[in-house]
Motif scaffolding. Structure first.
Motif, mmCIF file in Angstrom:
data_model
loop_
_atom_site.group_PDB
_atom_site.id
_atom_site.type_symbol
_atom_site.label_atom_id
_atom_site.label_comp_id
_atom_site.label_asym_id
_atom_site.label_seq_id
_atom_site.Cartn_x
_atom_site.Cartn_y
_atom_site.Cartn_z
ATOM 1 N N ARG A 96 0.843 -1.203 0.000
ATOM 2 C CA ARG A 96 0.000 0.000 0.000
ATOM 3 C C ARG A 96 0.876 1.251 0.000
ATOM 4 O O ARG A 96 0.597 2.222 -0.712
ATOM 5 C CB ARG A 96 -0.914 -0.001 1.232
ATOM 6 C CG ARG A 96 -1.885 1.183 1.263
ATOM 7 C CD ARG A 96 -2.847 1.050 2.425
ATOM 8 N NE ARG A 96 -3.812 2.123 2.402
ATOM 9 C CZ ARG A 96 -3.611 3.350 2.897
ATOM 10 N NH1 ARG A 96 -2.441 3.643 3.441
ATOM 11 N NH2 ARG A 96 -4.565 4.270 2.843
ATOM 12 N N GLU A 97 1.924 1.236 0.813
ATOM 13 C CA GLU A 97 2.833 2.391 0.877
ATOM 14 C C GLU A 97 3.488 2.637 -0.476
ATOM 15 O O GLU A 97 3.622 3.784 -0.922
ATOM 16 C CB GLU A 97 3.903 2.143 1.945
ATOM 17 C CG GLU A 97 4.915 3.263 2.094
ATOM 18 C CD GLU A 97 5.969 2.942 3.137
ATOM 19 O OE1 GLU A 97 7.125 3.379 2.946
ATOM 20 O OE2 GLU A 97 5.648 2.258 4.130
ATOM 21 N N ILE A 98 3.890 1.560 -1.142
ATOM 22 C CA ILE A 98 4.513 1.686 -2.467
ATOM 23 C C ILE A 98 3.504 2.270 -3.451
ATOM 24 O O ILE A 98 3.821 3.129 -4.288
ATOM 25 C CB ILE A 98 5.029 0.326 -2.946
ATOM 26 C CG1 ILE A 98 6.173 -0.164 -2.056
ATOM 27 C CG2 ILE A 98 5.501 0.394 -4.399
ATOM 28 C CD1 ILE A 98 6.591 -1.589 -2.301
ATOM 29 N N GLY A 99 2.268 1.767 -3.359
ATOM 30 C CA GLY A 99 1.237 2.279 -4.253
ATOM 31 C C GLY A 99 0.978 3.751 -4.059
ATOM 32 O O GLY A 99 0.818 4.509 -5.037
ATOM 33 N N VAL A 100 0.947 4.203 -2.800
ATOM 34 C CA VAL A 100 0.733 5.626 -2.513
ATOM 35 C C VAL A 100 1.872 6.461 -3.074
ATOM 36 O O VAL A 100 1.664 7.531 -3.667
ATOM 37 C CB VAL A 100 0.577 5.846 -1.003
ATOM 38 C CG1 VAL A 100 0.576 7.349 -0.679
ATOM 39 C CG2 VAL A 100 -0.688 5.196 -0.490
ATOM 40 N N LEU A 101 3.108 5.998 -2.861
ATOM 41 C CA LEU A 101 4.268 6.738 -3.358
ATOM 42 C C LEU A 101 4.211 6.879 -4.875
ATOM 43 O O LEU A 101 4.491 7.947 -5.435
ATOM 44 C CB LEU A 101 5.560 6.027 -2.953
ATOM 45 C CG LEU A 101 5.954 6.099 -1.470
ATOM 46 C CD1 LEU A 101 7.144 5.206 -1.184
ATOM 47 C CD2 LEU A 101 6.277 7.543 -1.091
ATOM 48 N N LYS A 102 3.860 5.799 -5.546
ATOM 49 C CA LYS A 102 3.753 5.873 -6.997
ATOM 50 C C LYS A 102 2.600 6.770 -7.425
ATOM 51 O O LYS A 102 2.685 7.481 -8.441
ATOM 52 C CB LYS A 102 3.560 4.466 -7.575
ATOM 53 C CG LYS A 102 4.831 3.616 -7.572
ATOM 54 C CD LYS A 102 4.601 2.347 -8.361
ATOM 55 C CE LYS A 102 5.880 1.549 -8.521
ATOM 56 N NZ LYS A 102 5.686 0.381 -9.383
#
Length: 457
Positions: A324-330
């Protein structure tokens, strides 16, 4: 906050996990470093031994060691066959004999003692004594004093003979004769010169001929200072050993070519000569150390692979936890490269901390681990040969190896030294672990799609 700093901070988000990973990585890096240290120490010992034994091949009559055994002497014609062999740089010929009391006016400078009496009784029988005999002052029948023999020798290269020290003969007075001389001249050891009141210009009788002293040498050794050295042709003539040679020492152009020279000499001389070289004997004795090199290499590879797998699985787990964190960053504009750098920084942080602990473990444990490996390997090797019995080597080779400390204790004398190059290997192993461990994580990050993550949430 840039991606590198964020990645370093993320490494400490879960303290228990970070502690566990760092300790395991530290042990992995420490074992790898210890194996590098052990391998380096063993390699230095092997190199030291090989540089000490030299690149020489010894040729002697079959069945003869010194004045023991039996058989036929080598001839000059046989030696001429091997002088021009490929890779043979030079050949030193030697001839040995012992003076009989009936053949010389010299008296030995060595007192017999209990050992001399024992050697004398073991070297003769009750009826007769054949071959070179020992110098005896007076008659045995009337209880006269027995003295050990006076060794007589000749060599085509005095600087590589038994009377040489560090490649040259140390003369206290006079000088060496011409190596090709046929005159009745000799150089004598310091001890026998003092015992017989000899000086340069003095004469003594040997083999029924008057011999002139042209030099007096000092080897620093009691036995060799009790010897006499003649020109080769002179000794061959006086001792009735015309065209005979006791031993020949071949100097090979390179230590790598010693084995091929040995085979060539054996082919030329066949069963007439015993051909030995310290290289093959040393290689057999060094086999346990070679085994340690192999063991340490496999252990090194295993430790590095284990560390890489540990960090790889850790980073895969972390990436899956932070989808989820990776998705938000992207979603907010972070590129795959920036996100990858963040997780790579986290992996490098884990590995760097593990490397610090591993360096301490490797430096402290390197020497003990090396000693354990060496002691276990050499103990099992020296316990016996293939049949469980003792491993035996020829007297010449065995003596040469003992002179350079290549016995049971000498093999165990391996010093593990930690240098900057060793630490660089440890750092390289840690860097390899970090790169491999984060590679799969980077692939997983690239596959994360922000829309799919948000929909799943």
């Amino acid at each position: 906050m840039n991606v590198v700093t964020r990645g370093m901070r993320n490494a400490f988000r879960n303290g228990i996990r970070t502690f566990s990973i760092v300790i395991i990585l530290g042990l992995s890096v420490g074992l790898a470093l210890a194996m590098v240290i052990a391998r380096g120490g063993v390699q230095k010992k092997i190199d030291s031994v090989k540089s000490s034994i030299g690149n020489t091949v010894s040729v002697s009559p079959a069945g003869v060691q010194g004045f023991e055994g039996g058989g036929e002497p080598l001839t000059q014609a046989q030696i001429d066959k091997i002088k021009n062999l490929t890779h043979v740089a030079s050949v030193t010929e030697t001839l040995q004999d012992r003076l009989n009391s009936d053949d010389t006016t010299l008296e030995s400078s060595i007192e017999a003692g209990s050992l001399g009496q024992r050697f004398r009784s073991n070297g003769s029988n009750s009826e007769t004594t054949n071959g070179p005999t020992m110098v005896i002052n007076g008659s045995n029948a009337d209880g006269s004093k027995f003295t050990p023999p006076i060794t007589v020798g000749a060599s085509t290269n005095l600087n590589s003979s038994e009377i040489a020290k560090d490649g040259s003969v140390d003369f206290t007075s006079g000088k060496a004769f011409d190596i090709d001389s046929t005159e009745n001249v000799a150089i004598v050891g310091k001890a026998i010169a003092e015992k017989n009141s000899l000086k340069v210009g003095s004469t003594f009788t040997a083999y029924g001929a008057e011999i002139k002293v042209v030099g007096i040498y000092d080897t620093g050794n009691t036995f060799t200072n009790n010897s006499v050295v003649f020109p080769m042709e002179t000794l061959q003539k006086l001792s009735d050993q015309a065209d005979q040679i006791s031993t020949a020492t071949l100097t090979v152009d390179s230590i790598e070519n010693v084995s091929s020279v040995v085979k060539a000499v054996q082919s030329k001389l066949g069963d007439a000569a015993d051909v030995t070289d310290n290289v093959s004997t040393a290689e057999s004795a060094l086999a346990p150390l070679e085994n340690i090199k192999t063991i340490s290499m496999y252990s090194l590879i295993g430790a590095v692979v284990a560390g890489a797998v540990i960090i790889l699985l850790t980073m895969v787990m972390i990436v899956r936890e932070r989808r989820r964190e990776i998705g938000v960053l992207k979603a907010i504009g972070a590129s795959n490269v920036k996100v990858m750098f963040q997780f790579m920084s986290e992996a490098v942080t884990f590995t760097a901390l593990g490397a610090l602990i591993g360096t301490a473990v490797g430096v402290v444990g390197g020497s003990p681990i090396t000693k354990v490996l060496v002691n276990n390997s050499t103990s099992s090797s020296t316990a016996g040969g293939a049949g469980g019995g003792p491993v035996m080597v020829g007297r010449g080779a065995g003596e040469a190896l003992r002179n350079i400390g290549l016995n049971g204790q000498g093999l165990r004398d391996v010093h593990a030294v930690v240098g900057w190059d060793t630490l660089a290997y440890g750092l390289g192993a840690a860097l390899f672990i970090a790169i491999v461990g984060s590679a799969v994580a980077a692939l997983l990050i690239a596959k994360v799609r922000p829309a799919e993550v948000m929909r799943a949430e």
